[in-house]
Write a protein that holds these residues in place. Structure first.
Motif, short mmCIF file in Angstrom:
data_model
loop_
_atom_site.label_atom_id
_atom_site.label_comp_id
_atom_site.label_asym_id
_atom_site.label_seq_id
_atom_site.Cartn_x
_atom_site.Cartn_y
_atom_site.Cartn_z
N THR A 112 0.84 -1.20 0.00
CA THR A 112 0.00 0.00 0.00
C THR A 112 0.88 1.24 0.00
O THR A 112 2.09 1.17 0.25
N VAL A 113 0.25 2.37 -0.29
CA VAL A 113 0.94 3.66 -0.24
C VAL A 113 0.05 4.66 0.49
O VAL A 113 -1.15 4.43 0.65
N ASP A 114 0.66 5.77 0.91
CA ASP A 114 -0.16 6.82 1.51
C ASP A 114 -0.45 7.87 0.44
O ASP A 114 0.17 7.87 -0.63
N PRO A 115 -1.40 8.77 0.69
CA PRO A 115 -1.80 9.74 -0.33
C PRO A 115 -0.67 10.64 -0.83
O PRO A 115 -0.73 11.16 -1.95
N ASP A 116 0.39 10.82 -0.03
CA ASP A 116 1.49 11.68 -0.43
C ASP A 116 2.62 10.95 -1.13
O ASP A 116 3.67 11.54 -1.41
N ALA A 117 2.45 9.66 -1.41
CA ALA A 117 3.50 8.91 -2.13
C ALA A 117 3.77 9.62 -3.45
O ALA A 117 2.85 10.00 -4.18
N ARG A 135 -2.01 -2.75 -8.86
CA ARG A 135 -2.84 -1.78 -8.14
C ARG A 135 -2.26 -1.54 -6.76
O ARG A 135 -1.77 -2.47 -6.12
N LEU A 136 -2.31 -0.30 -6.33
CA LEU A 136 -1.81 0.07 -5.01
C LEU A 136 -2.93 0.72 -4.21
O LEU A 136 -3.34 1.85 -4.52
N PRO A 137 -3.44 0.04 -3.20
CA PRO A 137 -4.41 0.69 -2.32
C PRO A 137 -3.75 1.88 -1.62
O PRO A 137 -2.59 1.80 -1.22
N VAL A 138 -4.48 2.98 -1.54
CA VAL A 138 -3.99 4.19 -0.88
C VAL A 138 -4.67 4.27 0.48
O VAL A 138 -5.90 4.32 0.57
N LEU A 139 -3.84 4.27 1.53
CA LEU A 139 -4.36 4.27 2.90
C LEU A 139 -4.01 5.58 3.59
O LEU A 139 -2.89 6.07 3.47
N ASP A 140 -4.97 6.12 4.31
CA ASP A 140 -4.76 7.30 5.14
C ASP A 140 -5.17 6.91 6.56
O ASP A 140 -6.35 6.59 6.79
N ASP A 141 -4.23 6.88 7.47
CA ASP A 141 -4.46 6.42 8.84
C ASP A 141 -5.07 5.02 8.87
O ASP A 141 -6.00 4.74 9.63
N GLY A 142 -4.57 4.15 7.97
CA GLY A 142 -5.01 2.77 7.95
C GLY A 142 -6.32 2.51 7.23
O GLY A 142 -6.74 1.37 7.11
N GLN A 143 -6.97 3.57 6.76
CA GLN A 143 -8.26 3.43 6.08
C GLN A 143 -8.08 3.60 4.57
O GLN A 143 -7.33 4.48 4.12
N LEU A 144 -8.78 2.81 3.79
CA LEU A 144 -8.72 2.87 2.34
C LEU A 144 -9.39 4.16 1.85
O LEU A 144 -10.56 4.40 2.13
N VAL A 145 -8.61 4.98 1.14
CA VAL A 145 -9.16 6.24 0.61
C VAL A 145 -9.09 6.30 -0.92
O VAL A 145 -9.63 7.21 -1.53
N GLY A 146 -8.41 5.32 -1.53
CA GLY A 146 -8.30 5.32 -2.98
C GLY A 146 -7.46 4.16 -3.46
O GLY A 146 -6.99 3.34 -2.67
N ILE A 147 -7.29 4.12 -4.77
CA ILE A 147 -6.44 3.08 -5.38
C ILE A 147 -5.76 3.68 -6.60
O ILE A 147 -6.37 4.47 -7.34
N VAL A 148 -4.49 3.34 -6.79
CA VAL A 148 -3.73 3.77 -7.96
C VAL A 148 -3.39 2.52 -8.75
O VAL A 148 -2.78 1.59 -8.20
N THR A 149 -3.75 2.50 -10.02
CA THR A 149 -3.41 1.37 -10.89
C THR A 149 -2.30 1.79 -11.84
O THR A 149 -2.01 2.98 -11.99
N ARG A 150 -1.70 0.83 -12.48
CA ARG A 150 -0.69 1.14 -13.50
C ARG A 150 -1.28 2.07 -14.55
O ARG A 150 -0.64 3.02 -14.97
#
Length: 164
Positions: A112-117, A135-150
């Motif tokens: 996973t990555v954080d929103p500021d990756a 795909r990389l789930p985007v976590l903010d404080d351990g909660q899923l807030v988005g996903i980044v795909t290739r």
């Protein structure tokens, strides 16, 4: 500089660990993507992809190796038999597995990555051929807030290039 928050999809479709394999297969067949984050109580506990499900029904090694030896020979010889993997076999496996929870086939070691990756981190993870992450789930404080795909990242890079 591109950051995960700039390119992520915020409305992420997810599945639960106890969702049945047949349900997830049906949802994937109707989706325009090939995997889901597996979420429990807001936390990402796994990822399941089409590849995980296909591997369940189509084993890559279908050769049965049998050692055969007859006295008085001291050494046995090993023979390989290619086992057919026909539609009946797949159908039987699908019926046997349809009601199993998706947690039985999901990948638990989720990157996973954080929103500021930043761009370098995203590229490094999505281009790593040894991991084969799409795909990389985007976590903010351990909660899923988005996903980044290739594809999200490639589209963002192309857009940036076209703006120059």
């Amino acid at each position: 500089m591109i950051r995960a928050r700039d390119v992520m999809t915020e409305d992420v479709e997810t599945v639960a660990p106890d969702d049945e394999i047949s349900e997830v297969l049906t949802r994937l067949a109707r989706a325009d993507f090939n995997g889901f984050p597996v979420v429990e109580d807001g936390a990402v506990v796994g990822v399941v992809t089409e590849e995980d499900l296909v591997d369940m029904f189509q084993p890559s090694n279908r050769v049965l190796w049998i050692p055969i030896g007859f006295p008085p020979f001291l050494e046995s010889r090993t023979y390989g038999f290619d086992l057919s993997w026909d539609d009946l076999d797949v159908g039987i496996d699908m019926v046997k597995s349809a009601r199993k929870p998706i947690s039985t086939v999901m990948t638990e070691d989720v990157v996973t990555v954080d929103p500021d990756a930043d761009l370098d981190e995203l590229l490094g993870l999505l281009a790593d051929t040894s991991r084969n992450i799409n795909r990389l789930p985007v976590l903010d404080d351990g909660q899923l807030v988005g996903i980044v795909t290739r594809q999200d990242l490639l589209t963002a890079l192309d857009d940036e290039r076209n703006e120059r």
